[in-house]
Design a protein around this motif. Structure first.
Motif, PDB file in Angstrom:
ATOM      1  N   LEU A 105      -7.990  63.880 -36.509  1.00 35.74           N
ATOM      2  CA  LEU A 105      -6.736  64.150 -37.906  1.00 35.74           C
ATOM      3  C   LEU A 105      -7.565  64.965 -39.432  1.00 35.74           C
ATOM      4  O   LEU A 105      -8.427  63.817 -39.503  1.00 35.74           O
ATOM      5  N   LEU A 106      -7.414  65.325 -40.157  1.00 37.73           N
ATOM      6  CA  LEU A 106      -7.968  66.234 -41.054  1.00 37.73           C
ATOM      7  C   LEU A 106      -7.068  67.120 -42.050  1.00 37.73           C
ATOM      8  O   LEU A 106      -6.153  67.176 -42.287  1.00 37.73           O
ATOM      9  N   SER A 107      -7.690  67.316 -43.015  1.00 32.35           N
ATOM     10  CA  SER A 107      -6.716  67.645 -44.523  1.00 32.35           C
ATOM     11  C   SER A 107      -7.872  68.231 -44.794  1.00 32.35           C
ATOM     12  O   SER A 107      -8.529  67.403 -45.083  1.00 32.35           O
ATOM     13  N   ALA A 108      -7.427  68.596 -46.081  1.00 30.36           N
ATOM     14  CA  ALA A 108      -8.486  69.709 -47.008  1.00 30.36           C
ATOM     15  C   ALA A 108      -7.199  70.647 -47.236  1.00 30.36           C
ATOM     16  O   ALA A 108      -6.679  71.789 -47.110  1.00 30.36           O
ATOM     17  N   SER A 109      -7.791  71.644 -49.000  1.00 31.83           N
ATOM     18  CA  SER A 109      -7.243  72.703 -49.054  1.00 31.83           C
ATOM     19  C   SER A 109      -7.521  73.847 -48.680  1.00 31.83           C
ATOM     20  O   SER A 109      -8.215  73.616 -47.420  1.00 31.83           O
ATOM     21  N   GLN A 110      -6.359  74.674 -48.858  1.00 31.55           N
ATOM     22  CA  GLN A 110      -6.705  76.398 -47.951  1.00 31.55           C
ATOM     23  C   GLN A 110      -8.399  76.161 -48.079  1.00 31.55           C
ATOM     24  O   GLN A 110      -9.194  76.980 -47.361  1.00 31.55           O
ATOM     25  N   ARG A 111      -8.959  76.642 -49.255  1.00 37.08           N
ATOM     26  CA  ARG A 111     -10.609  76.809 -50.021  1.00 37.08           C
ATOM     27  C   ARG A 111     -11.408  76.171 -48.807  1.00 37.08           C
ATOM     28  O   ARG A 111     -12.447  76.848 -48.462  1.00 37.08           O
ATOM     29  N   GLU A 112     -10.838  74.952 -48.710  1.00 38.04           N
ATOM     30  CA  GLU A 112     -11.762  73.602 -47.899  1.00 38.04           C
ATOM     31  C   GLU A 112     -11.826  73.662 -45.960  1.00 38.04           C
ATOM     32  O   GLU A 112     -12.431  74.248 -45.661  1.00 38.04           O
ATOM     33  N   TRP A 113     -10.566  74.336 -46.069  1.00 44.79           N
ATOM     34  CA  TRP A 113     -10.644  74.860 -44.638  1.00 44.79           C
ATOM     35  C   TRP A 113     -11.070  76.006 -44.666  1.00 44.79           C
ATOM     36  O   TRP A 113     -11.707  76.088 -43.896  1.00 44.79           O
ATOM     37  N   GLU A 114     -11.303  77.314 -45.647  1.00 46.08           N
ATOM     38  CA  GLU A 114     -11.614  78.530 -44.905  1.00 46.08           C
ATOM     39  C   GLU A 114     -14.001  77.864 -45.281  1.00 46.08           C
ATOM     40  O   GLU A 114     -14.516  78.579 -44.383  1.00 46.08           O
ATOM     41  N   ARG A 115     -13.891  76.888 -46.078  1.00 43.98           N
ATOM     42  CA  ARG A 115     -15.166  76.702 -45.857  1.00 43.98           C
ATOM     43  C   ARG A 115     -15.742  76.305 -44.522  1.00 43.98           C
ATOM     44  O   ARG A 115     -16.320  76.978 -44.161  1.00 43.98           O
ATOM     45  N   LEU A 116     -15.144  75.141 -44.127  1.00 43.13           N
ATOM     46  CA  LEU A 116     -15.466  74.311 -43.209  1.00 43.13           C
ATOM     47  C   LEU A 116     -15.106  75.719 -41.598  1.00 43.13           C
ATOM     48  O   LEU A 116     -16.182  75.545 -41.184  1.00 43.13           O
ATOM     49  N   ALA A 117     -14.525  76.655 -41.535  1.00 44.11           N
ATOM     50  CA  ALA A 117     -14.475  77.851 -40.688  1.00 44.11           C
ATOM     51  C   ALA A 117     -15.085  78.383 -40.682  1.00 44.11           C
ATOM     52  O   ALA A 117     -15.783  78.342 -39.350  1.00 44.11           O
ATOM     53  N   GLY A 118     -16.151  78.859 -42.097  1.00 42.06           N
ATOM     54  CA  GLY A 118     -17.265  79.627 -41.931  1.00 42.06           C
ATOM     55  C   GLY A 118     -18.287  79.116 -41.512  1.00 42.06           C
ATOM     56  O   GLY A 118     -19.315  79.543 -40.349  1.00 42.06           O
ATOM     57  N   GLU A 119     -18.431  77.651 -42.258  1.00 47.86           N
ATOM     58  CA  GLU A 119     -19.269  77.258 -41.372  1.00 47.86           C
ATOM     59  C   GLU A 119     -19.412  76.209 -40.120  1.00 47.86           C
ATOM     60  O   GLU A 119     -20.857  77.354 -39.319  1.00 47.86           O
ATOM     61  N   LEU A 120     -18.509  76.296 -39.310  1.00 47.56           N
ATOM     62  CA  LEU A 120     -18.686  75.661 -37.800  1.00 47.56           C
ATOM     63  C   LEU A 120     -18.836  77.143 -37.258  1.00 47.56           C
ATOM     64  O   LEU A 120     -19.728  77.205 -36.248  1.00 47.56           O
TER      65      LEU A 120
END
Length: 287
Positions: free
Chosen positions: A154-169
């Motif tokens: 169960l996760l939540s984030a703004s679009q900017r944060e989803w983008e950041r996490l995707a890049g780091e992963l």
């Protein structure tokens, strides 16, 4: 995803992808206030420890429970992930990795969520809402893992944060390309993110029979309960989930994983009934 991992460490719980479809709102009157949307991700690949029919029943149960809790639901797929401008770059990382196809799919859910304007909430479709999810309308902001054990169910984030996490992963996955166990769940352990204790693990229910006041106290205020693959094995071992006498070993586990929608519905009702009954007894004593 029925997002999760092929291999689950005894101290970590598995997670999941969801099914295709637009946001659902059947059976509800039009409202001036928009309902929050819970997303999940689903791509059948035949590699998970349950039948596709069982996955679809689980998905339908997930939709119903979140809808009844006041949410609309939307299932993302690879079509959504491919709409990301960096999809080809991310796909190249996955093609170079030693991960199974199932675990590659788990990474793609992050890419799919990063395409959503405004970001939002996402859960595995084996994560079902509790009373604490009703009226939960906080606008997603900083990236939050709502499971204190860092299982991304169960996760939540703004679009900017989803983008950041995707890049780091994906950057981390590139560095660990030869490691089959470097799933998105293990990867997330190395990234500093905000965590909240909103998810209750189903295995805790299964290991604490009969249900009592302690379980009700522990579950109070939680947003959801996670019926992971691992929890089903725990439930079978604890005798909380009835076994099919004609099945043994892996066949038994697969059969029960394929019944998780029904198991989740049954156990959530048991918890609600038990806690309501105990609360009623307390109320009667105080009158």
């Amino acid at each position: 995803c029925q997002i999760g991992c092929d291999e689950v460490d005894s101290n970590l719980r598995s997670h999941h992808h969801g099914t295709t479809g637009d946001a659902t709102s059947e059976g509800r009157a039009a409202s001036l206030e928009p309902r929050p949307v819970m997303h999940t991700f689903y791509e059948p690949d035949g590699s998970n420890d349950q039948t596709e029919e069982g996955e679809l029943r689980l998905l339908e149960a997930w939709k119903k429970h979140w809808t009844d809790a006041g949410w609309d639901t939307k299932v993302l797929t690879m079509k959504d992930a491919r709409a990301h401008p960096k999809f080809e770059e991310y796909e190249e990382v996955m093609l170079m990795s030693a991960l199974s196809e199932y675990n590659r799919m788990c990474y793609y859910r992050w890419v799919a969520m990063a395409t959503l304007e405004g970001g939002g909430y996402m859960s595995d479709f084996d994560t079902f809402p509790l009373a604490g999810a009703v009226g939960w309308t906080e606008k997603p902001g900083r990236f939050t893992v709502h499971d204190a054990g860092s299982v991304p169910c169960l996760l939540s984030a703004s679009q900017r944060e989803w983008e950041r996490l995707a890049g780091e992963l994906f950057e981390s996955s590139k560095r660990h390309a030869d490691e089959r166990r470097w799933t998105d769940m293990y990867n997330l352990q190395e990234i500093r993110v905000y965590r909240q204790r909103d998810v209750f693990p189903a295995e805790t229910l299964f290991k604490n029979l009969p249900l009592d006041r302690k379980i009700c106290d522990d579950i109070e205020g939680r947003r959801a309960v996670h019926f992971s693959h691992h929890s089903i094995k725990v439930g079978l071992d604890a005798g909380a989930i009835e076994q099919d006498e004609e099945l043994k070993g892996r066949e038994q586990i697969q059969a029960k994983n394929s019944q998780r929608g029904e198991i989740a519905t049954k156990w959530i009702k048991m918890v609600e009934d038990t806690c309501e009954e105990l609360a009623s007894k307390v109320s009667t004593k105080t009158k």
